[in-house]
Design a protein around this motif. Structure first.
Motif, PDB file in Angstrom:
ATOM      1  N   ARG A  21     -63.926 -11.078 -83.757  1.00 40.59           N
ATOM      2  CA  ARG A  21     -62.676 -11.568 -84.352  1.00 40.59           C
ATOM      3  C   ARG A  21     -62.683 -11.197 -85.829  1.00 40.59           C
ATOM      4  O   ARG A  21     -63.715 -10.849 -86.397  1.00 40.59           O
ATOM      5  N   VAL A  22     -61.526 -11.280 -86.470  1.00 39.96           N
ATOM      6  CA  VAL A  22     -61.415 -10.995 -87.896  1.00 39.96           C
ATOM      7  C   VAL A  22     -60.573 -12.071 -88.568  1.00 39.96           C
ATOM      8  O   VAL A  22     -59.805 -12.768 -87.914  1.00 39.96           O
ATOM      9  N   THR A  23     -60.746 -12.186 -89.859  1.00 37.18           N
ATOM     10  CA  THR A  23     -59.885 -13.046 -90.663  1.00 37.18           C
ATOM     11  C   THR A  23     -59.557 -12.295 -91.944  1.00 37.18           C
ATOM     12  O   THR A  23     -59.986 -11.163 -92.145  1.00 37.18           O
ATOM     13  N   THR A  24     -58.793 -12.926 -92.819  1.00 35.11           N
ATOM     14  CA  THR A  24     -58.360 -12.249 -94.043  1.00 35.11           C
ATOM     15  C   THR A  24     -58.923 -12.935 -95.283  1.00 35.11           C
ATOM     16  O   THR A  24     -59.334 -14.099 -95.238  1.00 35.11           O
ATOM     17  N   TYR A  25     -58.885 -12.187 -96.382  1.00 34.40           N
ATOM     18  CA  TYR A  25     -59.310 -12.742 -97.666  1.00 34.40           C
ATOM     19  C   TYR A  25     -58.468 -13.976 -97.994  1.00 34.40           C
ATOM     20  O   TYR A  25     -58.986 -14.999 -98.422  1.00 34.40           O
ATOM     21  N   GLY A  26     -57.159 -13.856 -97.783  1.00 33.77           N
ATOM     22  CA  GLY A  26     -56.255 -14.965 -98.083  1.00 33.77           C
ATOM     23  C   GLY A  26     -56.486 -16.178 -97.212  1.00 33.77           C
ATOM     24  O   GLY A  26     -56.395 -17.319 -97.682  1.00 33.77           O
TER      25      GLY A  26
END
Length: 111
Positions: A21-26
């Motif tokens: 899975r991935v997420t964002t800096y924000g």
């Protein structure tokens, strides 16, 4: 809040990103109560490369681009790490980004 404490709070969230899975800096910035600090989260990810417990390769920009890829050793290491987890990357962009996006839990405000 000092930089070291900020970075450690970022790492606590980053370590929770599930495999594949991935997420964002924000999203990480919002999770630690620093919504306008996405760039600082990027600095923290860059500083984490000597800590194998922080899966920095799972953190991308808000549309799924591998904007941090030049901070990894090797030409395509970030992409290779993601692909080894089953994430498809084409032209430096995570495919099926919306389906793979992981929303970190939001920290409760400290009283």
């Amino acid at each position: 809040m000092d930089q070291q404490n900020f970075f450690e709070r970022v790492y606590v969230v980053a370590r929770q990103i599930p495999h594949g899975r991935v997420t964002t800096y924000g999203a990480i910035a919002r999770a630690i109560g620093a919504a306008r600090s996405a760039r600082m989260v990027g600095y923290a990810m860059n500083a984490s490369h000597y800590d194998d417990t922080v899966p920095a390769h799972r953190v991308v920009n808000r549309v799924g681009l591998l904007t941090g890829k030049h901070h990894f050793d090797g030409t395509n290491l970030m992409q290779q790490l993601l692909e080894s987890e089953g994430v498809i990357v084409i032209d430096n962009k995570v495919q099926n980004f919306q389906e793979l996006f992981w929303q970190p839990p939001i920290e409760e405000e400290e009283m």
